[in-house]
Design a protein around this motif. Structure first.
Motif, PDB file in Angstrom:
ATOM      1  N   THR A 108      -5.968  -1.145  14.151  1.00  0.00           N
ATOM      2  CA  THR A 108      -6.424  -1.238  12.765  1.00  0.00           C
ATOM      3  C   THR A 108      -7.907  -1.537  12.749  1.00  0.00           C
ATOM      4  O   THR A 108      -8.388  -2.376  13.508  1.00  0.00           O
ATOM      5  N   TYR A 159      -7.550   0.326   7.866  1.00  0.00           N
ATOM      6  CA  TYR A 159      -6.779   1.524   8.177  1.00  0.00           C
ATOM      7  C   TYR A 159      -6.335   1.498   9.617  1.00  0.00           C
ATOM      8  O   TYR A 159      -6.982   0.906  10.476  1.00  0.00           O
ATOM      9  N   GLN A 160      -5.211   2.142   9.864  1.00  0.00           N
ATOM     10  CA  GLN A 160      -4.664   2.232  11.214  1.00  0.00           C
ATOM     11  C   GLN A 160      -4.836   3.661  11.710  1.00  0.00           C
ATOM     12  O   GLN A 160      -4.594   4.620  10.967  1.00  0.00           O
ATOM     13  N   GLU A 202      -2.624  10.952   5.883  1.00  0.00           N
ATOM     14  CA  GLU A 202      -2.260  10.656   7.266  1.00  0.00           C
ATOM     15  C   GLU A 202      -2.319  11.901   8.142  1.00  0.00           C
ATOM     16  O   GLU A 202      -2.841  11.867   9.255  1.00  0.00           O
ATOM     17  N   ILE A 228      -5.259   8.796   9.678  1.00  0.00           N
ATOM     18  CA  ILE A 228      -5.276   7.352   9.434  1.00  0.00           C
ATOM     19  C   ILE A 228      -4.189   6.994   8.428  1.00  0.00           C
ATOM     20  O   ILE A 228      -3.758   7.824   7.631  1.00  0.00           O
ATOM     21  N   ARG A 229      -3.769   5.748   8.474  1.00  0.00           N
ATOM     22  CA  ARG A 229      -2.878   5.187   7.457  1.00  0.00           C
ATOM     23  C   ARG A 229      -3.638   4.033   6.818  1.00  0.00           C
ATOM     24  O   ARG A 229      -4.022   3.076   7.500  1.00  0.00           O
ATOM     25  N   ILE A 230      -3.886   4.120   5.541  1.00  0.00           N
ATOM     26  CA  ILE A 230      -4.575   3.040   4.829  1.00  0.00           C
ATOM     27  C   ILE A 230      -3.576   1.905   4.693  1.00  0.00           C
ATOM     28  O   ILE A 230      -2.495   2.077   4.138  1.00  0.00           O
ATOM     29  N   SER A 231      -3.943   0.748   5.235  1.00  0.00           N
ATOM     30  CA  SER A 231      -2.995  -0.357   5.306  1.00  0.00           C
ATOM     31  C   SER A 231      -3.315  -1.504   4.363  1.00  0.00           C
ATOM     32  O   SER A 231      -2.522  -2.433   4.260  1.00  0.00           O
ATOM     33  N   THR A 267       0.864  -1.176   0.000  1.00  0.00           N
ATOM     34  CA  THR A 267       0.000   0.000   0.000  1.00  0.00           C
ATOM     35  C   THR A 267       0.900   1.224   0.000  1.00  0.00           C
ATOM     36  O   THR A 267       1.707   1.397   0.912  1.00  0.00           O
ATOM     37  N   SER A 287      -9.099  11.137  13.066  1.00  0.00           N
ATOM     38  CA  SER A 287      -9.744   9.964  12.454  1.00  0.00           C
ATOM     39  C   SER A 287     -11.240   9.911  12.748  1.00  0.00           C
ATOM     40  O   SER A 287     -11.987   9.218  12.065  1.00  0.00           O
TER      41      SER A 287
END
Length: 193
Positions: A158, A107-108, A84, A89-92, A77, A115
């Protein structure tokens, strides 16, 4: 006519004095064994979740990418620093599931306050997914927003947003663009199984 009754039960129904019957003993042993196994399972699960949460929080603090092909392989990804910092968020990862009938976006949480924008009652805060391999067709609107933990968005954990995949549009190996409601995009995300 006189009936004689004995005050003593038949010796075949009672164990010798001071001893429990074998079936009673088995029941007690089985109950204790089940209780011990249950306790070990609960404690083991809590330990695993605690370890996972601690590792995730340290990854967030260190800025480590979440989804990687391996220790030395390229990220599955792509990074999205603007998403971010704006959305927290971080799309994982993006996965197809349920015989390609559903798409899961993981997402994390990097910032609990930012978020929270994902959680608008009418789903207007949820990102849209666009197929890069099928002429930009859009997957259906988010069907659900699943939190495995009952205490809301927590730093480092997550979470999953569930989308419908009408007609099996997305499949493993495809690429998608994730478009946030404010127009920010994460392009070329590999769809996995």
């Amino acid at each position: 006519m006189t009936t004689v009754t004995s005050s003593r039960p038949s010796p075949t129904h009672l164990p010798p004095s001071g001893q429990a019957s074998p079936s009673w003993r088995r029941t007690v042993i089985l109950a204790v064994l089940v209780a011990v196994l249950l306790a070990v399972g609960v404690l083991g699960t809590r330990l695993i979740l605690h370890h996972t949460d601690a590792a995730a929080e340290s990854n967030v603090a260190a800025g480590v990418a979440v989804a990687q092909a391996g220790d030395s392989g390229p990220a599955l990804t792509p990074a999205a620093p603007q998403i971010e910092s704006t959305w927290g968020i971080r799309i994982s990862g993006i996965q197809v599931a349920a015989a390609r009938g559903l798409v899961l976006m993981r997402y994390q949480v990097l910032d609990e306050g930012l978020s929270g924008k994902l959680h608008v009652a009418d789903n207007s805060g949820v990102p849209e997914l666009y197929s890069e391999d099928a002429d930009g067709s859009v997957t259906t609107v988010a069907m659900g927003h699943n939190h495995y933990y009952g205490n809301g968005l927590v730093l480092g954990r997550t979470f999953v947003i569930i989308y419908g995949n009408a007609g099996g549009l997305l499949k493993a190996g495809d690429h998608v663009t994730v478009r946030m409601p404010d127009g920010l995009e994460l392009n070329h995300v590999l769809v996995q199984t």
